[in-house]
Every structure is written in structure tokens, then in C-alpha cells.
Design a protein around this motif. Structure first.
Motif, PDB file in Angstrom:
ATOM      1  N   ARG A  47       0.823  -1.209   0.000  1.00 21.29           N
ATOM      2  CA  ARG A  47       0.000   0.000   0.000  1.00 21.29           C
ATOM      3  C   ARG A  47       0.861   1.264   0.000  1.00 21.29           C
ATOM      4  O   ARG A  47       0.597   2.204   0.730  1.00 21.29           O
ATOM      5  CB  ARG A  47      -0.984  -0.004   1.180  1.00 21.29           C
ATOM      6  N   GLY A 138       1.668  12.508   3.963  1.00 18.27           N
ATOM      7  CA  GLY A 138       0.411  12.609   3.244  1.00 18.27           C
ATOM      8  C   GLY A 138      -0.487  13.598   3.959  1.00 18.27           C
ATOM      9  O   GLY A 138      -0.025  14.519   4.630  1.00 18.27           O
ATOM     10  N   ARG A 193       3.999   7.807  -1.018  1.00 17.16           N
ATOM     11  CA  ARG A 193       2.545   7.947  -0.999  1.00 17.16           C
ATOM     12  C   ARG A 193       1.969   6.672  -0.403  1.00 17.16           C
ATOM     13  O   ARG A 193       2.353   5.567  -0.794  1.00 17.16           O
ATOM     14  CB  ARG A 193       1.988   8.151  -2.419  1.00 17.16           C
ATOM     15  N   TRP A 195      -1.675   4.543   1.141  1.00 22.82           N
ATOM     16  CA  TRP A 195      -3.127   4.460   1.190  1.00 22.82           C
ATOM     17  C   TRP A 195      -3.510   3.319   2.118  1.00 22.82           C
ATOM     18  O   TRP A 195      -2.733   2.392   2.339  1.00 22.82           O
ATOM     19  CB  TRP A 195      -3.727   4.284  -0.200  1.00 22.82           C
ATOM     20  N   SER A 198     -10.135   0.394   2.375  1.00 23.99           N
ATOM     21  CA  SER A 198     -11.439   0.947   2.734  1.00 23.99           C
ATOM     22  C   SER A 198     -12.035   0.139   3.870  1.00 23.99           C
ATOM     23  O   SER A 198     -11.920  -1.077   3.916  1.00 23.99           O
ATOM     24  CB  SER A 198     -12.378   0.912   1.527  1.00 23.99           C
TER      25      SER A 198
END
Length: 199
Positions: A47, A138, A193, A195, A198
Motif C-alpha cells: 500500500r 500525506g 505515498r 493508502w 477501505s
């Protein structure tokens, strides 16, 4: 914990390299990193997305800890032209902590964890913390940036660490003091970066 073990291993590698290498400064404009086409690593399992001045090699170590078996992922690049490089080793590592133990929303707990990690790293190599400061990674992930000088001030390790969801990330660059200041470490750190999955 294992972060100290990994850091100690990497710092020992760099210390032995430093002892074998001639200590000569190279002009940052002529550095090995400036001559490279930086490669993007876009790792779905990790990720993260990151730029590095060459291909990052990946390894996984499973270690038994007080909170059970943990898989430590390490991506690293040892530069081939150490006499001209700004940094001799680039590293990204990450590990997942069990749910409920650490999360980026717990800002105070995360910052305490990162400060303790910084101090343990310095103690593990007998180094000195030159600076340490909070840094947001971020838009949402609490982190910390620090530098440790070791090996009698002849080498240094810069670290950017952060927590995203329950995953701990650590970027490191190791360099020899004689190489002087350059911009490659900042480019490596700034390209990160992250992430999170969800919910």
C-alpha cells in the motif's frame, strides 16, 4: 523490538562499508543518484508508492515477538557506486500491528511510539540523535523525521517513520559524512505515498 534488530543489522552493514571505503566527498551535482533514472515502486500489498534511484529488492522475515509472529517486509537498494553516492543504502520497511494495539488516529500514542523508536535506534548503535521532529505524511498519517550520527560521527542514518491504519512504515537512508549534503534523501522521502484499505 524487531525494529532495533533490523536497524542494528543495517547499521552494522553500513559501518563495515564505511570502514572499508575511502572517505572522499563528491560534488552533489555529480553524485551517482543524479545520474540515475529514478524508478517508481507501486506496491499494492505494501500500500505504498515510492521513487528510488534503482530497483528495490524485497525480503520478508517472520519474527516471533511478544505479540505473536509478525512479518517484516523490507525493500532495499545498496548503491553500486559508493564512492560517488550521496547515500549508500536506501530502505523502506513495514510491519502490521494487531488491531487495537496501534492506529494512526491515536495521535498521542503514535507520537510516543515514534519518539521511543527513535531513542531505541540511537541506543542500539551507540549513536547520537542530531534532530527529531514530528512530520505529517500525506494528508493524514502522523510521522516523525530524525537523524542519528554513529560510528564516531563518520556515518549517519536519516529516518522517516509513520503509522497508517495499523501499519508501521519506516524509510531510511544511510550515508557517510564525507559525502556531504545532497538532495537524494529528500527526494526519496518526499516521494512516499500511502493508502489504507477501505473500511
Amino acid at each position: 523490538m524487531l525494529q532495533r534488530t533490523i536497524l542494528f543489522f543495517l547499521l552494522l552493514c553500513c559501518t563495515s562499508l564505511a570502514a572499508q571505503m575511502p572517505m572522499q566527498a563528491s560534488a552533489p551535482d555529480q553524485s551517482w543518484e543524479k545520474q540515475q533514472r529514478w524508478e517508481e515502486r507501486n506496491d499494492l500489498d505494501g500500500r505504498f508508492r515510492l521513487l528510488a534511484p534503482g530497483q528495490l529488492n524485497h525480503s520478508i522475515d517472520t519474527i516471533e515477538t511478544a505479540i505473536g509472529a509478525q512479518a517484516y517486509h523490507t525493500f532495499h537498494l545498496r548503491v553500486p557506486d559508493k564512492d560517488r553516492a550521496e547515500n549508500i543504502l536506501y530502505v523502506l520497511s513495514y510491519v502490521d500491528y494487531p488491531a487495537g494495539s496501534l492506529h494512526h488516529d491515536s495521535t498521542e500514542l503514535v507520537q510516543e511510539f515514534l519518539v521511543n523508536t527513535q531513542e531505541e535506534a540511537a541506543e542500539a548503535v551507540g549513536g547520537e540523535v542530531i534532530y527529531g521532529t514530528e512530520k505529517l505524511v500525506g494528508a493524514a498519517y502522523p510521522g516523525r523525521l530524525w537523524r542519528i550520527d554513529y560510528n564516531g560521527g563518520r556515518a549517519s542514518a536519516r529516518t522517516l517513520a509513520c503509522v497508517a491504519s495499523t501499519r508501521y512504515y519506516e524509510l531510511k537512508v544511510f550515508s557517510l559524512s564525507a559525502a556531504g549534503l545532497g538532495t537524494a534523501a529528500d527526494r526519496f522521502f518526499d516521494s512516499l505515498r500511502l493508502w489504507v484499505p477501505s473500511s
